[in-house]
Design an enzyme around this catalytic site. Sequence first.
Site: not given
Ligand code: BG6
Length: 494
Positions: A16, A18, A48, A90, A183-184, A222, A241, A246, A346
Amino acid sequence: MKTSDTSAIFVIFGGTGDLSHRKLMPALYNLVNDGLLPERFAVVAVGRKEKSREVYQQEVYASLQKYSRNKITKTHWARLRDAIYYFSFDFNDSAGYQRLHTYLEELDSTRHTGGNRIFYLAVAPDYFPQIVAELQRHRFVPAEHGWQRLVIEKPFGKDLSTARSLNSQLTRVFSEDSIYRIDHYLGKEMIQNILVLRFCNSVFTSLWNNQYIDHIQISLSEQDGVGTRGGYYESAGAIRDMVQNHIIQILTLVAMEPPVDLSTDAIRNEKLKVIQAIADFTPEQFRSDVVFGQYGPGMINGQPVPGYRSEPQVSPTSLTETFVAFKLQINNFRWAGTPFYIRTGKRLSSRSAEIAIQFKTLPPILYFKDRMVQEPNLLVIKIQPETGVYFQFNTKDFMSHHDIVATKMDTSCVLPTQGNTPEAYERLIYDILRGDTTLFPRWDEIEAAWKFADQLIAFRDQQRFRFPNYDAGSWGPAKSFELLARDGREWITV
Ligand code: BG6
């Protein structure tokens, strides 16, 4: 190990939350849209809250309307909706795991998923060890049939020692090749393109070293502040972070040697060597080559925004860094003497992620004899918001006899959606289904990255910062410009 059997139950702990609504469900929808989800597939969202399957499906539908990159069509939505289930319990309730176990087995027989499971932990990392231990206690793993994979989001530990302890808890239950550490950034189009650019173009392959490259910049900036994530960010800061994961991952792809083949381990082995070859900072280098910052109030797109210390869940005297820039050296034959400049922060002036490769200039003879300035050849890999490649080279100005001008070739364009995009998750989820771990960092990469990040964190913790030291909407602290100016260089923005 790639598997041909991609049928599976995708179990999302934190169904549920984000992440599920903004990224995972839109990614699953778009995989349906692109015909990439297997026929025999189910998603079980675990949360939950008590709610019916239908209510949960409606919530997902609302999120798809907001976050999906493709329009929602009736047919594709019907396909995904029918695969979505909701299971409430839970995570602290051990008995609930037994119910879940039975529930998944029943689903196996109706959806023909053969015992294959993806356990996606979209929950706070503090829950990882507990959930994984329960999965073992209740015999989800090892199972009699099928394969079982574990997917976790960062942060993977808070430092080397917590990461090691977490890893040993996870690997007691799941083998290394069944753990997918997301790691997106590795799912982003241009990050995947780095190796193609480097190893499919003789012009770049042959010049990719300290003989021809003056320096390299990796800059992830960012515009957003910490938003609602102040609680997490206070104990993370930019190093944990963005740098430990990344940035280091991007660095490995830019700097690695050609792998012997394109197999997962061949690539990961070369990536690891890069992290291991990063030179330690001397005390003097820490002082001169590392810059920390924290944003104060300022203007973003003409609107006033608060400083970091006024963000929700942030201490009014916080010393957490929202910006870091540094210079590093890679101690190997390819890179010795060619510095890498890193910057991330940021609330900067604009949002962009770029890798700039500046080639060495030519000797001041022939055309460059009387010139004070020579535009260098520049290759910029644009990750976002524009996606593509920019290349700069010198030509004669058409209208004059002698003027040499920098010609700019730019293949980049703005893709329809940006950022921490579902697209990245689409690719990553697709790879998890296929059992391809290439785009997921291996444990030894994470370990080596923590060794590096821990040095920076230890140095940071000895400082007495006078924060804030940059205005929101600026390009960060003045010292980050001095860092390059001292070397006769500047941050590249194209
Ligand atoms: C995340 C961080 O891994 O990557 C965030 O936790 C950050 O703080 C984000 O804003 C940035 O990702 P992107 O794809 O928007 O550059």
